[in-house]
Design a protein around this motif. Structure first.
Motif, PDB file in Angstrom:
ATOM      1  N   ASP A  48      43.611  39.554  48.048  1.00 26.73           N
ATOM      2  CA  ASP A  48      41.743  39.703  47.777  1.00 26.73           C
ATOM      3  C   ASP A  48      41.672  38.201  46.743  1.00 26.73           C
ATOM      4  OD1 ASP A  48      40.277  40.240  45.977  1.00 26.73           O
ATOM      5  OD2 ASP A  48      40.632  42.299  45.502  1.00 26.73           O
ATOM      6  N   TYR A  76      32.691  35.140  37.640  1.00 29.23           N
ATOM      7  CA  TYR A  76      33.628  35.128  37.800  1.00 29.23           C
ATOM      8  C   TYR A  76      33.037  34.293  39.482  1.00 29.23           C
ATOM      9  CZ  TYR A  76      36.662  37.532  35.263  1.00 29.23           C
ATOM     10  OH  TYR A  76      36.983  37.995  34.268  1.00 29.23           O
ATOM     11  N   THR A 129      30.116  44.316  48.022  1.00 32.99           N
ATOM     12  CA  THR A 129      30.436  44.196  46.952  1.00 32.99           C
ATOM     13  C   THR A 129      31.915  43.960  47.201  1.00 32.99           C
ATOM     14  OG1 THR A 129      30.786  46.144  46.609  1.00 32.99           O
ATOM     15  CG2 THR A 129      28.645  45.318  45.621  1.00 32.99           C
ATOM     16  N   GLY A 130      32.481  42.971  46.300  1.00 36.94           N
ATOM     17  CA  GLY A 130      34.169  43.177  45.948  1.00 36.94           C
ATOM     18  C   GLY A 130      34.452  44.321  46.479  1.00 36.94           C
ATOM     19  N   TYR A 145      42.888  43.570  39.108  1.00 41.08           N
ATOM     20  CA  TYR A 145      41.837  44.441  38.938  1.00 41.08           C
ATOM     21  C   TYR A 145      40.938  44.374  41.046  1.00 41.08           C
ATOM     22  CZ  TYR A 145      36.332  46.045  38.414  1.00 41.08           C
ATOM     23  OH  TYR A 145      35.158  46.659  38.626  1.00 41.08           O
ATOM     24  N   HIS A 146      40.510  45.501  41.422  1.00 39.68           N
ATOM     25  CA  HIS A 146      40.220  45.472  42.957  1.00 39.68           C
ATOM     26  C   HIS A 146      38.771  45.906  42.902  1.00 39.68           C
ATOM     27  CE1 HIS A 146      44.214  43.964  43.962  1.00 39.68           C
ATOM     28  NE2 HIS A 146      44.791  44.385  43.587  1.00 39.68           N
ATOM     29  N   GLY A 147      37.977  46.476  41.967  1.00 40.32           N
ATOM     30  CA  GLY A 147      37.018  46.828  42.183  1.00 40.32           C
ATOM     31  C   GLY A 147      36.843  47.770  41.668  1.00 40.32           C
ATOM     32  N   VAL A 193      39.319  37.168  46.173  1.00 35.84           N
ATOM     33  CA  VAL A 193      37.516  37.744  45.208  1.00 35.84           C
ATOM     34  C   VAL A 193      37.233  36.616  44.398  1.00 35.84           C
ATOM     35  CG1 VAL A 193      35.841  39.390  44.393  1.00 35.84           C
ATOM     36  CG2 VAL A 193      37.067  40.194  46.119  1.00 35.84           C
ATOM     37  N   VAL A 194      37.967  36.515  44.000  1.00 42.15           N
ATOM     38  CA  VAL A 194      37.818  35.429  42.538  1.00 42.15           C
ATOM     39  C   VAL A 194      37.989  34.527  42.951  1.00 42.15           C
ATOM     40  CG1 VAL A 194      38.766  34.930  40.517  1.00 42.15           C
ATOM     41  CG2 VAL A 194      37.759  37.209  40.755  1.00 42.15           C
ATOM     42  N   LYS A 226      31.704  36.742  45.371  1.00 44.24           N
ATOM     43  CA  LYS A 226      31.064  36.547  44.258  1.00 44.24           C
ATOM     44  C   LYS A 226      31.184  34.995  44.860  1.00 44.24           C
ATOM     45  CE  LYS A 226      34.253  38.987  41.545  1.00 44.24           C
ATOM     46  NZ  LYS A 226      33.406  39.541  40.204  1.00 44.24           N
TER      47      LYS A 226
HETATM   48  N1  PLP Z   1      38.700  41.938  43.368  1.00 45.23           N
HETATM   49  C1  PLP Z   1      38.541  41.253  42.182  1.00 45.23           C
HETATM   50  C2  PLP Z   1      39.783  40.536  41.994  1.00 45.23           C
HETATM   51  C3  PLP Z   1      37.555  41.223  41.121  1.00 45.23           C
HETATM   52  O1  PLP Z   1      38.099  40.296  40.581  1.00 45.23           O
HETATM   53  C4  PLP Z   1      36.775  42.000  41.749  1.00 45.23           C
HETATM   54  C5  PLP Z   1      35.607  41.409  40.644  1.00 45.23           C
HETATM   55  O2  PLP Z   1      35.337  41.247  39.286  1.00 45.23           O
HETATM   56  C6  PLP Z   1      36.727  42.839  42.826  1.00 45.23           C
HETATM   57  C7  PLP Z   1      37.656  42.658  43.218  1.00 45.23           C
HETATM   58  C8  PLP Z   1      35.057  43.831  43.267  1.00 45.23           C
HETATM   59  O3  PLP Z   1      34.029  42.573  43.094  1.00 45.23           O
HETATM   60  P1  PLP Z   1      33.235  43.463  43.045  1.00 45.23           P
HETATM   61  O4  PLP Z   1      32.306  43.789  41.257  1.00 45.23           O
HETATM   62  O5  PLP Z   1      31.884  42.635  44.200  1.00 45.23           O
HETATM   63  O6  PLP Z   1      32.674  44.547  43.376  1.00 45.23           O
END
Ligand code: PLP
Length: 450
Positions: free
Chosen positions: A252, A56, A115-116, A149-151, A254-255, A281
């Motif tokens: 969050d 994603y 990173t996320g 999912y947060h990491g 990230v996506v 991302k």
């Molecule tokens: N938060 C969400 C909603 C994610 O989907 C992801 C990874 O897919 C993350 C955080 C973690 O990010 P990263 O893989 O860059 O550490």
């Protein structure tokens, strides 16, 4: 000259996550060597539509020349300088200003990580630091949603992941409270689902003690939990409860940030008003690792007050705000605006929705859902009961994933379903081709089962 073609590397040295380590010893993994637009090419030159945009994230598609140039230019000017210790580089300042201007709240302040996972992990540190400095050291608990999912760090695994993952890695989850995902129960209306989820949230914080809760931390829309949009008033009502009790609502993104749902931020899409957000991302189209913590004024002030009590913010990392990553991110944001990519996504949605809906006719498909440029395809798999999750995938979803690779398509399997999340630059013709390849993969699995 050393021979560096991928075919000459051994394949039992590398340990890969979400992979079967024994299988890696006996079977060469798929090795991708190139990318162009929505396509990636393996070491043998075979093309695949990357229908997940590499987890994603490659929003602008592969090998965008402007992003490559931006990286090269920064590599030439100043390839590395860490931001911190009252030092930084111009492009990082520019990027912070740009994100502040794009944030859905005024006077946002921004800091960066790699990173996320790191961004979410650092938010926890910042919350605990700021709350302790404000005389509320007990305000530590984080409410998240099951299956989110947060990491992959210890703390972010505790935030999401689910009980099985916590048990497998022995993750300490002491400060984490988990409430239900926004999946409607059979027969439930939107309003009933909202009442149930809000009541559960209220009960959760009342039981823990509202003044022990630091934050409600949520993806606007959780892909890992099967991409179920929340009920219409969900975030407004939960946000009001948070405000009442001094609990920060954290998104969050990230996506969902940068156009995935057809709005610039996922928070806009779901009507959330977060106190701060994390992003990664698509921020750099993932060409370089960079993530951001974008703070509303209230939280930025609280962090500054904590810094005052200590004399500084005792937190830093070598690669945070890496200048090459920042240059690529800045260019990504410029391109998203200049090409009106978020508008493009919106314009593409009728075609996307109709193309995905065509798959419902397939006997292996139980149902389809789209939300922005995301799709969930639920499969007829008697072994997959309950909601889709990103835990170890087996059964029909795994078979379709394997067949899709044979058909030149990369999809993301969850338990009992597939997720599609193509680059934001995908065209209508490419969407049609994606669906043709997926239908072919479904046929292959169906025929093998017959
Ligand atoms: N938060 C969400 C909603 C994610 O989907 C992801 C990874 O897919 C993350 C955080 C973690 O990010 P990263 O893989 O860059 O550490």
């Amino acid at each position: 000259m050393p021979d560096d073609t991928a075919a000459n590397y051994r394949n039992d040295t590398l340990v890969l996550g979400i992979s079967d380590l024994k299988r890696l010893r006996r079977e060469r993994p798929l090795v991708l060597a190139k990318g162009k637009g929505v396509y990636v090419f393996d070491e043998n030159g075979r093309d695949y539509i990357e229908a997940v945009s590499s987890f994603y994230c490659v929003g602008l598609g592969y090998s965008d020349p402007e992003l490559v140039e931006a990286a090269i230019e920064q590599l030439r000017a100043l390839p590395m300088y860490p931001s911190g210790a009252h030092r930084t580089v111009p492009v990082v300042m520019q990027l912070a200003e740009k994100l502040s201007a794009l944030a859905p709240f005024p006077r946002a302040r921004v800091t960066f990580a790699t990173t996320g996972s790191e961004a979410n992990d650092h938010v926890l540190k910042f919350l605990w630091f700021a709350n302790a400095a404000a005389g509320q050291p007990q305000r530590r608990k984080i409410v998240t949603r099951k299956g989110s999912y947060h990491g992959s760090t210890v703390a972010t695994t505790a935030m999401g992941g689910g009980a099985r993952l916590h048990a497998l890695f022995g993750i300490p989850t002491g400060d984490m409270l988990h409430v239900s995902q926004t999946v409607p129960l059979p027969g439930e209306t939107d309003a009933q689902a909202c009442d149930r989820l809000v009541e559960e949230f209220s009960a959760c914080i009342q039981q823990a003690g509202p003044d022990t809760i630091a934050a409600f931390y949520a993806e606007p829309l959780s892909v890992s939990a099967g991409m179920r949009p929340p009920p219409t008033d969900y975030f407004a009502r939960i946000g009001a409860i948070c405000d009442l009790h001094g609990i920060r609502l954290i998104a969050d993104e990230v996506v969902t940030g940068f156009g995935r749902l057809g709005t610039f931020w996922g928070s806009e899409f779901v009507g959330a008003k977060p106190a701060l957000m994390t992003a990664a991302k698509n921020l750099s189209s993932a060409y370089q690792p960079i993530s951001a913590i974008i703070m509303g004024e209230e939280f930025a002030d609280a962090l500054e007050m904590a810094s005052d009590t200590e004399g500084w913010l005792p937190h830093n990392g070598t690669y945070h705000a890496h200048p090459v990553a920042a240059a690529v991110a800045l260019k990504t944001l410029e391109i998203i605006e200049r090409r009106d990519l978020v508008g493009d996504v919106r314009r593409l949605l009728p075609h996307w929705n109709a193309a995905i809906a065509r798959l419902r006719a397939h006997p292996l498909v139980r149902g389809t859902r789209t939300c922005g440029l995301l799709a969930g395809i639920d499969l007829n798999d008697p072994a997959a009961t309950g909601p889709a999750t990103s835990l170890k995938v087996e059964g029909v979803a795994q078979h379709v994933y394997d067949a899709a690779l044979d058909c030149g398509l990369v999809v993301r399997p969850l338990v009992g379903s597939l997720v599609l999340s193509p680059p934001l630059v995908i065209t209508e013709a490419e969407i049609d081709e994606l669906v043709v390849r997926l239908a072919r993969a479904l046929d292959m699995v169906e025929q093998a089962r017959a």
